[in-house]
Motif scaffolding. Structure first.
Motif, PDB file in Angstrom:
ATOM      1  N   SER A  84       1.014  -0.705  -0.194  1.00  6.69           N
ATOM      2  CA  SER A  84      -0.073  -0.106  -0.573  1.00  6.69           C
ATOM      3  C   SER A  84       1.143   1.018  -0.170  1.00  6.69           C
ATOM      4  CB  SER A  84      -1.245  -0.413   1.082  1.00  6.69           C
ATOM      5  OG  SER A  84       0.211  -0.398   2.628  1.00  6.69           O
ATOM      6  N   SER A  86       0.986   5.986   0.952  1.00  4.87           N
ATOM      7  CA  SER A  86      -0.178   6.965   1.336  1.00  4.87           C
ATOM      8  C   SER A  86       1.055   8.009   1.372  1.00  4.87           C
ATOM      9  CB  SER A  86      -0.316   6.800   2.824  1.00  4.87           C
ATOM     10  OG  SER A  86       0.913   5.837   3.173  1.00  4.87           O
ATOM     11  N   GLU A  88       2.278  11.219   3.361  1.00  4.41           N
ATOM     12  CA  GLU A  88       2.604  12.317   4.988  1.00  4.41           C
ATOM     13  C   GLU A  88       3.021  14.019   5.049  1.00  4.41           C
ATOM     14  OE1 GLU A  88       5.034  10.481   7.735  1.00  4.41           O
ATOM     15  OE2 GLU A  88       3.217   8.980   8.126  1.00  4.41           O
ATOM     16  N   TRP A  95       5.034   3.813   1.229  1.00  2.00           N
ATOM     17  CA  TRP A  95       5.304   2.085   1.245  1.00  2.00           C
ATOM     18  C   TRP A  95       5.107   1.259   1.973  1.00  2.00           C
ATOM     19  CZ3 TRP A  95       7.321   5.637  -2.603  1.00  2.00           C
ATOM     20  CH2 TRP A  95       6.856   5.921  -3.588  1.00  2.00           C
TER      21      TRP A  95
END
Length: 449
Positions: A84, A86, A88, A95
């Motif tokens: 996955s 994301s 920040e 990852w």
């Protein structure tokens, strides 16, 4: 690897086709629904593996099979799971993944990863990887597992996960987004509007770096001709690792009509010092000594200077000062802290000399060494011209020149008479010669009558 044909039970045969570490099986078998499907061990032609027969509700001569086969002696591992991605802060992409299922218990797992086009390869035991990257383009990470740190070892099948830029028209995003760290005290960013942007767009700049707990909004928005910009405080801290970090920048509009634009600004680049301050000029033994005060917040060895001397009688002299500039002269021994000195050879003390200095960062401490400061305020030394004498000469010289011209004209007129005397008029001479005689003849004629 070519397909293998195996006898499992009586005349029931299975065709195995290897695809990396995954296999597809097709068999003339029927299997009823079961929560614990049977496992069939298999060994043939150097292949070792196990079949987990998936439950099916019907039988049509074919079943689905999930399998993990490895050639004898192979260290190829199953792929990682649950990869996955994301984001920040503004531009920190992370990852994460889970270890592969069914990995060999004798394997000490390592993870091989790289970005698109085999860039930035890495082998590490952690199940995560992060990267600071401006989210203006799509970026993908591929991850595989293996049992050692040897790059020559073939990893498992690589699993890929990508992150795309924010939605919106790419032509609406701002262009030429540039940021400069001024004198290690504040950062100034500027940009041009995108092609598909309304003229009344209200821009907002957000920034973040490692010393901030949260994302901050820049308040000092300004315009400069066609450019928009914003400046915010960014003071160098004593921590030596601070300058190894970066500042993450994002520019968007308040209404959300344009596509956000991102920028990563390393703190070791795009640094512009303030101009130096000249403290003293002094002549000694036919040389000119220049002393100046270094810009604040910088170490002397991290700066390079350019000294320009403009002499009123010669061409402009330019000197590059790369090393720490110090002068061994009693005149400059006092107050030497945070100051530099340079000796300019062969400068005439009896002429007026104008000196100015500029500075830039060098390659010893910073990556960018082409961003010069503004020139310092000019300082002069030497004999100055007497303005009274200059004005007097300016008034007297024209008078002298005019008088000389008049005298010359008078002299030339007399000289012309001497050199080119006037030529007598023949008619006047003839009249003078014969005019009196005619008058006497006429008088005598009248008397005789």
């Amino acid at each position: 690897m070519p397909p293998h044909l195996a006898n499992l039970n009586n005349n029931k045969k299975v065709v195995l086709v290897e695809t990396g570490s995954c296999y597809v099986a097709r068999a003339d078998l029927c299997l009823l629904t079961s929560s614990n499907p049977p496992a069939l061990a298999y060994h043939s032609d150097g292949i070792v593996g196990s079949l987990a027969l998936l439950p099916r509700l019907g039988c049509r001569g074919a079943i689905s099979v999930h399998c993990n086969f490895h050639p004898l002696g192979s260290k190829t591992q199953p792929p990682v799971t649950n990869l996955s991605v994301s984001v920040e802060n503004l531009c920190t992409v992370i990852w994460t993944w889970n270890p592969p299922e069914g990995a060999s218990p004798n394997c000490s797992l390592w993870y091989f990863s790289h970005f698109g086009d085999q860039q930035d390869k890495k082998i590490a035991p952690e199940t995560h990887r992060s990267k600071e990257v401006p989210l203006n383009e799509r970026i993908c990470l591929q991850v595989g597992s293996q049992c050692s740190t040897n790059e020559s070892e073939k990893p498992s099948i690589l699993v890929e996960k990508c992150i795309s830029p924010p939605e919106g028209d790419p032509d609406s995003a701002v262009t030429e987004l540039q940021c400069v760290w001024h004198n290690l005290s504040y950062m100034k960013c500027s940009w041009l509007p995108g092609r598909n942007t309304s003229p009344d767009t209200n821009y907002t700049l957000y920034y973040w770096h490692s010393n901030l707990e949260k994302i901050h909004q820049c308040e000092k928005i300004y315009t400069d001709n066609q450019y928009f910009g914003c400046s915010f405080d960014l003071t160098k801290v004593k921590d030596s690792s601070f300058e190894k970090n970066s500042v993450q920048i994002m520019v968007k509009d308040n209404a959300g009509k344009i596509r956000p634009s991102f920028k990563i600004v390393p703190l070791t680049s795009r640094v512009k010092p303030d101009p130096p301050h000249i403290k003293k000029l002094f002549f000694h033994n036919g040389n000119l000594y220049v002393q100046w005060e270094d810009p604040q917040n910088f170490i002397s060895r991290c700066l390079s200077y350019e000294v320009e001397v403009n002499n009123s009688q010669t061409e402009t002299l330019v000197f590059n000062v790369k090393d720490e500039a110090k002068c061994q002269n009693p005149e400059f021994e006092r107050n030497m802290e945070n100051t530099s000195c340079f000796m300019v050879p062969g400068v005439l003390p009896d002429t007026l000399n104008a000196v100015r200095i500029r500075v830039k960062t060098n390659e010893f401490c910073y990556e960018d060494d082409k961003l010069w400061s503004n020139w310092s305020q000019e300082m002069t030394i030497g004999k100055k011209r007497n303005p009274t004498l200059y004005i007097t000469m300016l008034l007297i010289v024209p008078v002298i020149v005019a008088g000389a011209i008049i005298v010359l004209l008078v002299y030339l007129k007399r000289l012309k008479i001497i050199i080119f005397p006037p030529i007598p008029d023949p008619g006047k001479i003839f009249k003078e010669m014969f005019g009196d005689q005619n008058d006497d003849t006429l008088t005598l004629f009248l008397q005789n009558i």
